[in-house]
Design a protein around this motif. Structure first.
Motif, mmCIF file in Angstrom:
data_model
loop_
_atom_site.group_PDB
_atom_site.id
_atom_site.type_symbol
_atom_site.label_atom_id
_atom_site.label_comp_id
_atom_site.label_asym_id
_atom_site.label_seq_id
_atom_site.Cartn_x
_atom_site.Cartn_y
_atom_site.Cartn_z
ATOM 1 N N ASP A 249 29.935 56.985 72.852
ATOM 2 C CA ASP A 249 29.119 57.589 73.901
ATOM 3 C C ASP A 249 29.419 56.917 75.237
ATOM 4 O O ASP A 249 29.712 55.720 75.297
ATOM 5 C CB ASP A 249 27.631 57.414 73.561
ATOM 6 N N GLU A 250 29.356 57.690 76.322
ATOM 7 C CA GLU A 250 29.574 57.111 77.645
ATOM 8 C C GLU A 250 28.454 56.155 78.035
ATOM 9 O O GLU A 250 28.642 55.261 78.860
ATOM 10 C CB GLU A 250 29.693 58.221 78.698
ATOM 11 N N TRP A 251 27.283 56.340 77.464
ATOM 12 C CA TRP A 251 26.172 55.425 77.713
ATOM 13 C C TRP A 251 26.312 54.228 76.766
ATOM 14 O O TRP A 251 26.323 54.385 75.547
ATOM 15 C CB TRP A 251 24.832 56.108 77.485
ATOM 16 N N LYS A 252 26.373 53.034 77.342
ATOM 17 C CA LYS A 252 26.581 51.833 76.530
ATOM 18 C C LYS A 252 25.352 51.505 75.707
ATOM 19 O O LYS A 252 25.456 51.118 74.540
ATOM 20 C CB LYS A 252 26.947 50.650 77.422
ATOM 21 N N GLN A 253 24.180 51.640 76.313
ATOM 22 C CA GLN A 253 22.957 51.230 75.655
ATOM 23 C C GLN A 253 21.866 52.266 75.892
ATOM 24 O O GLN A 253 21.626 52.662 77.037
ATOM 25 C CB GLN A 253 22.516 49.859 76.175
#
Length: 790
Positions: free
Chosen positions: A616-620
């Motif tokens: 995912d492009e979102w790390k967290q």
């Protein structure tokens, strides 16, 4: 001879054969398995067996063609010429002298109400462009968002805007809008964002008269379709002309084609566990006693709850089911199957079904079912929860369902409906039940309600004690218990009394329903929602609407404008799931590596997805579910960066709604919140903590600082030796942090400075603080600040 008397080679020989009608314009072959028959004839008819609007009770007037026994119970005949447009039956005389007229169990076309088998030219049974129809792509089962829907419910309401109300062809109607401009019909499904339409049975079923008008009928002809008559033929009441056999076939394909063209796959609900009855079913006249499972005393077993169950473990029953499924998948381009009462199908049969369909038809077919029965069964190897582990199919997750909502039809509560102590079960479901019954997340179908039992809106109201206030109606088979007329009671009902137009999301009942399905849509696994949940669909308290008529079952499309905020919330949750693979992990190893429960207490469950889960492009990512009525503060994982909120109590999606920079966030009661770490934005008002560490021996090798409660980055902080003989480290705290836990340790706990944990108090308003730590283990002192920081 029966199969029970045959050896393995004989069984293999007959199970490899093709049964039913094999048509060509030059001649047609008819093949039937009737193992106990003494004589079998093919009966050909020019008419459809319907006269004056009613089915005939006799089969007179046909031409008889004797069939030859080919061995092992297989009967066959070939008739020359083109018989398209004719009808056929089998006349079977059993060895005990009984004579039966039977429709071909393998019939692929029938007359109205399934009175006779029909001979059709397959070339005339497909819509334009059918050969180029393709399945929309599906990379992983967990990419699916399922929408369970009844064909008639979809379009029959007067406010649907559709011309072909109650028909397959309603799915082909595009560009429909209500007066406010809201999209209706298939355009609504596309706008909502679902990937699969899961259709309640669309094969020919028994209890709806196809010759009766199919217009809006508040209390009349209706059925869910779990009463199979002809397994390989589309239901005639969904066709514009049930008396023309080709019509239902073409129009069923048109529906599937239209959904495919809009990027939506189609699942068919299948009922291979029982038939409408034994005597009137498709098998008993052909092979008496063979197709139905018996108890040890020879009586019919009734694990279905309707009087019979198919003996799926027997070779020719297993063959029939596999042949039927393959036919639907190949001829109708279906994308998967949902098995009703799947526990009544032996696990060996299910495994063969999955392996063969995936190998020989399409590797991405989606297969799942109910891992329970409707009653006791003598079947030993039932396909219950857990038997699917590693076998390529999924089961309905009733553990998660119960944890979210409580019981099915009563006032029993779950996490979203007001009960405490369900946090652990909810957390297990959110993680795809991989520590419960599933090997992979793709083996669980997560849901709150479906067609069975109270639907979601009604269940929420019942748990809130609002049965009387909503004007719900005690019903039996679609009729009020007290014998009074139904429609006045529906007109008097007020299921939305507490929902203010334009402020739907302020309603407690709406909050609870959204919370329930937010957990479904943001859990690992395969999510399923019931058609109309996004429109606050009610059935007026009817928990078993299988024959209750349109007034109870139809989807009310006017609700889209009335409850548009609710629709937008569902749309946003689905968009979030589909755009971010972190919510669609499959493998157990992925989930265990990238997902953790960070809170599971006091009516709050929260999880973190980290390290770019699923690439995912979102790390967290953090998702929080608050089942309490009061707002709560939830501690966020430490990070240097700010958080972006994309789901809160009012909106859902992928757009940033607000930001959060602190160590914790406030989540409103009965709501969900989703945040992601924003690497482009450092937290505002960070406090910089400088640590100086003195050791008398000057040996700093392996020593490090372990901190927690920073709100930024907890864990190990490296110490760097400096020229003046000490060592130093720098870390950060969030603006609202008041106290930090601190330990000095050697490597990974080989030694430590103090026997007890120490804490650093962060003075309010300070942007930089300096801490001087001496190796005597006694003192933690601020270096350029007054007062003690311990």
């Amino acid at each position: 001879m029966t199969v029970m008397m045959m050896n393995r080679d004989m069984i293999q020989e007959i199970t490899d054969q093709r049964f039913g009608l094999i048509y060509s314009a030059a001649s047609s072959t008819f093949r039937l398995w009737a193992p106990s028959a003494a004589q079998v004839s093919l009966m050909l008819y020019k008419n459809d067996g319907v006269e004056g609007g009613e089915s005939l009770l006799s089969q007179s007037g046909g031409s008889e063609h004797p069939m030859l026994i080919k061995g092992n119970g297989v009967w066959e005949t070939n008739v020359s010429g083109d018989w398209a447009g004719w009808y056929y039956m089998y006349r079977i005389r059993q060895q005990d002298g009984q004579l039966h007229e039977a429709v071909d169990p393998y019939a692929r076309a029938v007359s109205a109400n399934g009175r006779r088998g029909a001979i059709v030219d397959p070339a005339q049974c497909s819509p334009d462009g059918w050969e180029s129809d393709t399945r929309p792509p599906l990379a992983s089962p967990t990419d699916a968002v399922l929408y369970e829907l009844h064909v008639r419910d979809f379009s029959i309401s007067p406010d649907s805007g559709m011309t072909y109300k109650g028909k397959f062809k309603a799915f082909t109607e595009t560009g429909l809008r209500d007066e406010a401009g809201n999209k209706l019909g298939i355009d609504h499904l596309v706008e909502l964002g679902v990937t699969h339409v899961h259709l309640l049975p669309i094969f020919d079923f028994k209890t709806v008269d196809e010759l009766i008008s199919s217009n809006w009928d508040p209390e009349g002809e209706y059925n869910w379709g779990y009463d199979p008559q002809h397994y390989n033929v589309p239901e005639g009441s969904y066709a514009t002309d049930p008396r023309r056999p080709e019509t239902r076939i073409v129009e069923c394909k048109e529906m599937i084609q239209a959904l495919h063209q809009h990027g939506i796959r189609v699942i068919m609900d299948v009922v291979y566990n029982h038939t409408y009855s034994v005597e009137e079913g498709p098998f008993e006249p052909v092979a008496p006693g063979y197709f139905y499972r018996q108890n040890h005393d020879g009586t019919l077993s009734n694990g279905s709850g309707v009087g019979n169950e198919l003996a799926t473990e027997r070779p020719m029953v297993r063959k029939f089911i596999k042949d039927s499924l393959r036919y639907w998948a190949e001829e109708y381009h279906l994308d998967g199957f949902r098995f009703d009462l799947m526990a009544l199908i032996d696990t060996e049969t299910m495994v063969q079904i999955v392996e063969e369909l995936r190998r020989e038809v399409a590797p991405d077919l989606l297969i799942y079912g109910e891992p329970w029965t409707g009653g006791g069964s003598p079947l030993a190897n039932q396909t219950v929860k857990g038997t699917q582990r590693g076998k390529g199919f999924a089961v309905f997750n009733d553990d998660f369902r119960h944890a979210i909502k409580g019981d099915n039809d009563g006032g029993g509560k779950g996490f979203a409906t007001g009960e405490a102590w369900y946090e652990g079960a909810v957390a297990e479901g959110l993680m795809g039940s991989i520590h419960d019954f599933a090997l992979e997340a793709s083996e669980t179908v997560n849901y709150v309600t479906v067609h069975d039992n109270l639907n979601l809106w009604d269940k929420v109201l019942v748990t809130m004690g609002k049965w009387d206030e909503a004007g719900f109606i005690p019903l039996q088979d679609g009729r009020p218990h007290d014998g009074s007329p139904l429609m006045p009671k529906i007109a008097a009902a007020t299921p939305y009394a507490d929902v203010v137009e334009g402020e739907a999301l302020a309603s407690e009942a709406v909050k609870r329903s959204l919370l329930a399905n937010s957990m479904v849509l943001l859990s690992q696994g395969i999510p399923l929602i019931h058609a109309g949940d996004e429109l606050l669909r009610t059935k007026y308290g009817d928990h078993n609407s299988y024959r209750s008529g349109d007034a109870i079952n139809a989807i009310s499309w006017s609700h889209k404008e009335r409850f548009t905020e609710v629709f937008r919330y569902y749309q946003g949750l689905i968009r979030l799931r589909r755009q971010h693979p972190a919510f669609r992990l499959n493998r157990r190893e992925e989930i265990e590596k990238h997902m953790e429960i960070i809170r599971c207490s006091d009516r709050v469950v929260a999880y973190r997805l980290h390290s770019h889960a699923g690439n995912d492009e979102w790390k967290q990512i953090v998702a929080v579910f608050n089942g309490g009525v009061e707002a709560v503060s939830v501690e966020l994982p430490p990070t240097l960066y700010g958080w972006n909120v994309v789901v809160n109590e009012r909106e859902a999606g992928t757009e940033v709604l607000s930001t959060a920079d602190g160590a914790e966030v406030t989540v409103q009661g009965l709501s969900c919140m989703v945040l992601y770490e924003d690497p482009e934005r450092l937290k505002s008002d960070l406090t910089e903590v400088h640590v100086k560490y003195d050791r008398e021996d000057g040996d700093y090798a392996g020593w490090n600082l372990w901190v927690w409660g920073t709100g930024v980055q907890d864990g190990e902080v490296s110490l760097t030796p400096r020229e003046d003989g000490d060592a130093g480290a720098v870390f950060y705290t969030a603006a609202d942090v008041k106290k930090i836990g601190c330990i000095l340790r050697l490597n990974e706990w080989e030694a430590r400075e103090w026997e007890q944990d120490r804490f650093i108090t962060v003075p309010e308003g300070e942007k930089t603080i300096r801490i001087h730590i001496h190796s005597d283990g006694v003192d933690i002192r601020p270096h350029n600040l007054g007062g003690r920081a311990s």
